[in-house]
Design an enzyme around this catalytic site. Structure first.
Site, PDB file in Angstrom:
ATOM      1  N   ASN A  20       0.811  -1.216   0.000  1.00 57.43           N
ATOM      2  CA  ASN A  20       0.000   0.000   0.000  1.00 57.43           C
ATOM      3  C   ASN A  20       0.849   1.273   0.000  1.00 57.43           C
ATOM      4  OD1 ASN A  20      -2.458   1.592   2.151  1.00 57.43           O
ATOM      5  ND2 ASN A  20      -2.471   1.463  -0.051  1.00 57.43           N
ATOM      6  N   CYS A  22       2.779   1.944  -3.208  1.00 58.71           N
ATOM      7  CA  CYS A  22       3.062   2.236  -4.622  1.00 58.71           C
ATOM      8  C   CYS A  22       1.780   2.161  -5.442  1.00 58.71           C
ATOM      9  CB  CYS A  22       4.109   1.283  -5.191  1.00 58.71           C
ATOM     10  SG  CYS A  22       5.746   1.423  -4.450  1.00 58.71           S
ATOM     11  N   ARG A  23       1.446   0.967  -5.909  1.00 58.32           N
ATOM     12  CA  ARG A  23       0.350   0.796  -6.864  1.00 58.32           C
ATOM     13  C   ARG A  23      -1.020   1.190  -6.318  1.00 58.32           C
ATOM     14  NH1 ARG A  23       1.555  -5.316  -8.194  1.00 58.32           N
ATOM     15  NH2 ARG A  23       2.001  -5.214  -5.969  1.00 58.32           N
ATOM     16  N   SER A  24      -1.407   0.621  -5.195  1.00 64.33           N
ATOM     17  CA  SER A  24      -2.750   0.917  -4.682  1.00 64.33           C
ATOM     18  C   SER A  24      -2.858   2.369  -4.218  1.00 64.33           C
ATOM     19  CB  SER A  24      -3.148  -0.054  -3.559  1.00 64.33           C
ATOM     20  OG  SER A  24      -2.254   0.034  -2.467  1.00 64.33           O
ATOM     21  N   ASP A 133       4.765  -4.354 -10.015  1.00 61.33           N
ATOM     22  CA  ASP A 133       5.206  -3.644  -8.819  1.00 61.33           C
ATOM     23  C   ASP A 133       6.467  -2.849  -9.159  1.00 61.33           C
ATOM     24  OD1 ASP A 133       5.933  -2.738  -6.322  1.00 61.33           O
ATOM     25  OD2 ASP A 133       5.705  -4.685  -5.334  1.00 61.33           O
TER      26      ASP A 133
END
Length: 160
Positions: A20, A22-24, A133
């Site tokens: 939680n 980077c991407r999300s 990721d």
């Protein structure tokens, strides 16, 4: 932002990745920004979480903050959190960034729950592809991820 149970008029969406940061976190910021600029912020409850708890309470990765800022999106105030059992009933839709996190999510899901569980790219683009990721890569990985998430969030918002 999704601290309370959303009312029946809103659509509650949770983005999920490993830590939680980077991407999300980027997906949350992108969708929130798109909802505000599109006049739909009152129709959505948007949050993000990780399957792991390593970064609970931490700000997103500085590279994610920087990449979002380059695109006019501020995610610096977000804080990492781990997905919890109550999330399965607080959200209508939980979108995992990759197959591995989706499998972890499904394994943790209670027997009955409100949330639909899907892989982000499959749900938003109809493509059986992970959002990679970018944590261990360079800045180009964050740009690639940002573009994937923006395209998917545009489709998601359009669909809503």
């Amino acid at each position: 932002m999704a601290a309370n149970q959303p009312d029946s008029k809103t659509r509650a969406i949770l983005f999920l990745c490993l830590g939680n940061i980077c991407r999300s976190a980027l997906a949350e910021g992108i969708l929130r920004d798109l909802a505000v600029t599109g006049g739909k912020e009152g129709l959505l409850t948007i949050d993000s979480a990780g399957t792991g708890g390593w970064h609970v309470g931490e700000a997103p990765d500085p590279r994610a903050i920087s990449k979002a800022a380059e695109h006019g999106v501020d995610i610096s105030g977000q804080r990492g959190r781990q997905v919890g059992r109550d999330d399965f009933d607080r959200f209508d839709l939980i979108l995992a960034m990759d197959r591995s996190n989706l499998e972890t999510l499904r394994a943790r899901a209670p027997g009955t729950h409100r949330a639909e569980l899907h892989q982000f790219m499959v749900y938003t683009q109809g493509r059986n592809e992970d959002v990679p990721d970018p944590y261990y890569g360079g800045p180009e990985g964050f740009e690639t991820v940002y573009r994937m998430l923006k395209k998917g969030c545009l489709a998601l918002l359009d669909d809503l």
